[in-house]
Design a protein around this motif. Sequence first.
Motif, PDB file in Angstrom:
ATOM      1  N   LEU A   1      18.882  61.431  60.375  1.00 44.08           N
ATOM      2  CA  LEU A   1      18.762  62.620  59.526  1.00 44.08           C
ATOM      3  C   LEU A   1      17.570  62.597  58.583  1.00 44.08           C
ATOM      4  CD1 LEU A   1      22.529  63.087  58.586  1.00 44.08           C
ATOM      5  CD2 LEU A   1      21.262  64.158  60.460  1.00 44.08           C
ATOM      6  N   ALA A   2      17.191  61.424  58.078  1.00 39.74           N
ATOM      7  CA  ALA A   2      16.089  61.373  57.113  1.00 39.74           C
ATOM      8  C   ALA A   2      14.789  61.961  57.675  1.00 39.74           C
ATOM      9  CB  ALA A   2      15.879  59.951  56.618  1.00 39.74           C
ATOM     10  N   PRO A   3      14.407  61.694  58.939  1.00 41.12           N
ATOM     11  CA  PRO A   3      13.189  62.323  59.467  1.00 41.12           C
ATOM     12  C   PRO A   3      13.274  63.851  59.517  1.00 41.12           C
ATOM     13  CG  PRO A   3      13.818  60.444  60.822  1.00 41.12           C
ATOM     14  CD  PRO A   3      14.958  60.709  59.883  1.00 41.12           C
ATOM     15  N   ILE A   4      14.481  64.366  59.771  1.00 45.36           N
ATOM     16  CA  ILE A   4      14.656  65.833  59.783  1.00 45.36           C
ATOM     17  C   ILE A   4      14.475  66.382  58.378  1.00 45.36           C
ATOM     18  CG2 ILE A   4      16.283  67.717  60.240  1.00 45.36           C
ATOM     19  CD1 ILE A   4      17.525  65.954  62.419  1.00 45.36           C
ATOM     20  N   SER A   5      15.069  65.696  57.391  1.00 50.13           N
ATOM     21  CA  SER A   5      14.921  66.112  55.992  1.00 50.13           C
ATOM     22  C   SER A   5      13.453  66.120  55.576  1.00 50.13           C
ATOM     23  CB  SER A   5      15.725  65.173  55.090  1.00 50.13           C
ATOM     24  OG  SER A   5      15.493  65.455  53.729  1.00 50.13           O
TER      25      SER A   5
ATOM     26  N   ARG B   1      14.143  81.087  55.440  1.00 55.57           N
ATOM     27  CA  ARG B   1      13.089  80.144  55.857  1.00 55.57           C
ATOM     28  C   ARG B   1      13.661  78.730  56.011  1.00 55.57           C
ATOM     29  NH1 ARG B   1       9.925  83.216  51.815  1.00 55.57           N
ATOM     30  NH2 ARG B   1       8.463  84.557  52.954  1.00 55.57           N
ATOM     31  N   GLU B   2      14.607  78.358  55.158  1.00 56.18           N
ATOM     32  CA  GLU B   2      15.146  77.003  55.227  1.00 56.18           C
ATOM     33  C   GLU B   2      15.936  76.788  56.514  1.00 56.18           C
ATOM     34  OE1 GLU B   2      16.554  74.160  51.853  1.00 56.18           O
ATOM     35  OE2 GLU B   2      18.255  75.418  52.404  1.00 56.18           O
ATOM     36  N   VAL B   3      16.698  77.781  56.942  1.00 57.76           N
ATOM     37  CA  VAL B   3      17.405  77.652  58.216  1.00 57.76           C
ATOM     38  C   VAL B   3      16.400  77.526  59.362  1.00 57.76           C
ATOM     39  CG1 VAL B   3      18.921  78.798  59.869  1.00 57.76           C
ATOM     40  CG2 VAL B   3      19.495  78.830  57.451  1.00 57.76           C
ATOM     41  N   ALA B   4      15.357  78.348  59.331  1.00 58.76           N
ATOM     42  CA  ALA B   4      14.318  78.248  60.357  1.00 58.76           C
ATOM     43  C   ALA B   4      13.674  76.863  60.339  1.00 58.76           C
ATOM     44  CB  ALA B   4      13.261  79.329  60.152  1.00 58.76           C
ATOM     45  N   ALA B   5      13.415  76.341  59.149  1.00 58.45           N
ATOM     46  CA  ALA B   5      12.839  75.001  59.033  1.00 58.45           C
ATOM     47  C   ALA B   5      13.786  73.951  59.599  1.00 58.45           C
ATOM     48  CB  ALA B   5      12.520  74.686  57.570  1.00 58.45           C
ATOM     49  N   GLY B   6      15.082  74.142  59.399  1.00 59.72           N
ATOM     50  CA  GLY B   6      16.064  73.218  59.951  1.00 59.72           C
ATOM     51  C   GLY B   6      16.049  73.210  61.468  1.00 59.72           C
ATOM     52  N   TYR B   7      15.983  74.397  62.059  1.00 60.01           N
ATOM     53  CA  TYR B   7      15.862  74.490  63.518  1.00 60.01           C
ATOM     54  C   TYR B   7      14.641  73.699  63.998  1.00 60.01           C
ATOM     55  CZ  TYR B   7      19.015  78.612  64.184  1.00 60.01           C
ATOM     56  OH  TYR B   7      20.072  79.479  64.276  1.00 60.01           O
ATOM     57  N   LEU B   8      13.508  73.980  63.398  1.00 61.51           N
ATOM     58  CA  LEU B   8      12.239  73.387  63.844  1.00 61.51           C
ATOM     59  C   LEU B   8      12.216  71.882  63.622  1.00 61.51           C
ATOM     60  CD1 LEU B   8       9.946  76.191  62.394  1.00 61.51           C
ATOM     61  CD2 LEU B   8      10.366  75.773  64.833  1.00 61.51           C
ATOM     62  N   ALA B   9      12.684  71.443  62.452  1.00 64.00           N
ATOM     63  CA  ALA B   9      12.655  70.015  62.134  1.00 64.00           C
ATOM     64  C   ALA B   9      13.566  69.213  63.060  1.00 64.00           C
ATOM     65  CB  ALA B   9      13.061  69.793  60.682  1.00 64.00           C
ATOM     66  N   ALA B  10      14.625  69.844  63.542  1.00 63.94           N
ATOM     67  CA  ALA B  10      15.567  69.163  64.427  1.00 63.94           C
ATOM     68  C   ALA B  10      15.066  69.088  65.865  1.00 63.94           C
ATOM     69  CB  ALA B  10      16.914  69.861  64.386  1.00 63.94           C
ATOM     70  N   GLY B  11      13.972  69.783  66.154  1.00 60.67           N
ATOM     71  CA  GLY B  11      13.404  69.678  67.494  1.00 60.67           C
ATOM     72  C   GLY B  11      13.374  70.956  68.292  1.00 60.67           C
ATOM     73  N   LEU B  12      13.745  72.076  67.678  1.00 59.51           N
ATOM     74  CA  LEU B  12      13.653  73.334  68.408  1.00 59.51           C
ATOM     75  C   LEU B  12      12.180  73.686  68.621  1.00 59.51           C
ATOM     76  CD1 LEU B  12      15.975  75.338  69.289  1.00 59.51           C
ATOM     77  CD2 LEU B  12      15.081  76.850  67.530  1.00 59.51           C
ATOM     78  N   ASP B  13      11.817  73.960  69.850  1.00 60.69           N
ATOM     79  CA  ASP B  13      10.430  74.239  70.213  1.00 60.69           C
ATOM     80  C   ASP B  13      10.244  75.747  70.328  1.00 60.69           C
ATOM     81  OD1 ASP B  13       7.934  74.533  71.327  1.00 60.69           O
ATOM     82  OD2 ASP B  13       8.307  73.252  73.065  1.00 60.69           O
ATOM     83  N   PRO B  14       9.488  76.376  69.414  1.00 60.31           N
ATOM     84  CA  PRO B  14       9.345  77.840  69.454  1.00 60.31           C
ATOM     85  C   PRO B  14       8.569  78.348  70.661  1.00 60.31           C
ATOM     86  CG  PRO B  14       7.901  76.916  67.780  1.00 60.31           C
ATOM     87  CD  PRO B  14       8.770  75.784  68.271  1.00 60.31           C
ATOM     88  N   ALA B  15       7.930  77.442  71.400  1.00 59.17           N
ATOM     89  CA  ALA B  15       7.301  77.843  72.654  1.00 59.17           C
ATOM     90  C   ALA B  15       8.311  77.866  73.788  1.00 59.17           C
ATOM     91  CB  ALA B  15       6.153  76.886  73.002  1.00 59.17           C
ATOM     92  N   GLN B  16       9.362  77.064  73.658  1.00 57.22           N
ATOM     93  CA  GLN B  16      10.376  76.963  74.710  1.00 57.22           C
ATOM     94  C   GLN B  16      11.572  77.859  74.432  1.00 57.22           C
ATOM     95  OE1 GLN B  16      11.672  72.929  75.356  1.00 57.22           O
ATOM     96  NE2 GLN B  16      12.541  73.360  77.360  1.00 57.22           N
ATOM     97  N   SER B  17      11.951  77.986  73.168  1.00 58.46           N
ATOM     98  CA  SER B  17      13.043  78.855  72.744  1.00 58.46           C
ATOM     99  C   SER B  17      12.482  80.002  71.919  1.00 58.46           C
ATOM    100  CB  SER B  17      14.055  78.076  71.896  1.00 58.46           C
ATOM    101  OG  SER B  17      14.699  77.075  72.639  1.00 58.46           O
TER     102      SER B  17
ATOM    103  N   VAL C   1      19.274  72.517  70.328  1.00 59.96           N
ATOM    104  CA  VAL C   1      18.108  71.771  70.810  1.00 59.96           C
ATOM    105  C   VAL C   1      18.403  71.165  72.187  1.00 59.96           C
ATOM    106  CG1 VAL C   1      16.624  69.775  70.376  1.00 59.96           C
ATOM    107  CG2 VAL C   1      17.230  71.317  68.493  1.00 59.96           C
ATOM    108  N   GLY C   2      19.609  70.635  72.335  1.00 59.32           N
ATOM    109  CA  GLY C   2      19.974  70.000  73.590  1.00 59.32           C
ATOM    110  C   GLY C   2      20.055  70.956  74.769  1.00 59.32           C
ATOM    111  N   MET C   3      20.243  72.264  74.497  1.00 55.44           N
ATOM    112  CA  MET C   3      20.362  73.235  75.581  1.00 55.44           C
ATOM    113  C   MET C   3      19.006  73.766  76.039  1.00 55.44           C
ATOM    114  SD  MET C   3      23.826  75.320  74.477  1.00 55.44           S
ATOM    115  CE  MET C   3      24.212  75.913  76.130  1.00 55.44           C
ATOM    116  N   GLN C   4      17.952  73.435  75.314  1.00 53.76           N
ATOM    117  CA  GLN C   4      16.621  73.859  75.734  1.00 53.76           C
ATOM    118  C   GLN C   4      16.310  73.274  77.110  1.00 53.76           C
ATOM    119  OE1 GLN C   4      13.777  74.494  71.927  1.00 53.76           O
ATOM    120  NE2 GLN C   4      14.279  72.361  72.314  1.00 53.76           N
ATOM    121  N   GLY C   5      15.778  74.108  77.981  1.00 51.02           N
ATOM    122  CA  GLY C   5      15.434  73.645  79.313  1.00 51.02           C
ATOM    123  C   GLY C   5      16.539  73.855  80.327  1.00 51.02           C
TER     124      GLY C   5
END
Length: 337
Positions: A290-294, A65-81, A33-37
């Motif tokens: 972590l709770a908001p990501i969960s 699907r759960e790994v994908a959800a983890g990426y997204l919940a942590a802030g990965l932007d599918p429009a940017q990455s 997530v931090g490397m986006q941009g």
Amino acid sequence: MTKATFTPRVFSGIKPSGGLTLGNYLGAIKRFVGMQGEMETMYCVVDLHAITVWQDPAELSHATREVAAGYLAAGLDPAQSILFNQSRVSQHAELGWIFNCVARVGWMNRMTQFKDKAGSGAEKVSLGLYAYPSLMAADILLYHATHVPVGEDQKQHVELTRDIANKFNHDFKVDFFPETIPVIDGPATRVMNLRDGTKKMSKSGESDMERINMRDNADTIAKKFKKAKTDPEPLPDTLDGLKDRPEARNLVDIYAALSDTTSEAVIGEYAGAGWGRFKPALADLAVDKLAPISDEMTRLMDDPAEIDRILANGAERARAIAAPILARTYDIVGLLR
């Protein structure tokens, strides 16, 4: 031969085998997530790697699907990455076979992770488990990726990727594949077991108290950190004082990674503090982060069609990059298409 220039591009992936842990988050996803941009970023759920050992089909689909959800919940932007699962892009397997024919058996025999996973039963494991480092090289080089964020335990595989790229370029007298750079930084690129600081935090550990699962709720996260194994000594004045205290060092590193600071800064703040002060502070910090990501992962997993839509869209974008690179690889090798 003219030296090629390559667009800076990040590629990395996580295998969907069991649930995500804090180790996956701090060692990989948070950094992704931090490397986006910073440069073009591509992140993958490497489901073809998962089947190097037997997987229940329904559980594999769920875990992907759960790994994908983890990426997204942590802030990965599918429009940017670009976010996708590996098996949707068939070029991974095609380039993987070509690299099987480039890589040398001796190189594979030196892969320490294979030795660790196979143990004394090496004769009984799948050929895929033995050869998967060449597929990992294909994952990376299929996109001419220049940077790969990895944990220390994966550095050897990125070095193998460089060896394969260099041998391919040398054998066919081209400068086609880049020398990929492993990106290993941060205070907790290797998160350790909460009950044994000499062992890596694992999805498959015997006790659930050994790890923080990314689907754990706030109460469970707090409980696990408060019960994490420590030693009787307070925190020292310098980081060197943690040299022979693996459990203490692990908790300090986790605190540093969660708070976006350094382990030295954490020691500076808590020098002389006992665990009765430090562990509740760590628990509160972990719950806050972590709770908001969960919670968001749970929301996303309740809508699998949306996850599948994001992965399919990402795969389409990935194929647009991969197809011409694989086509040129076939031309270089002399394969008729």
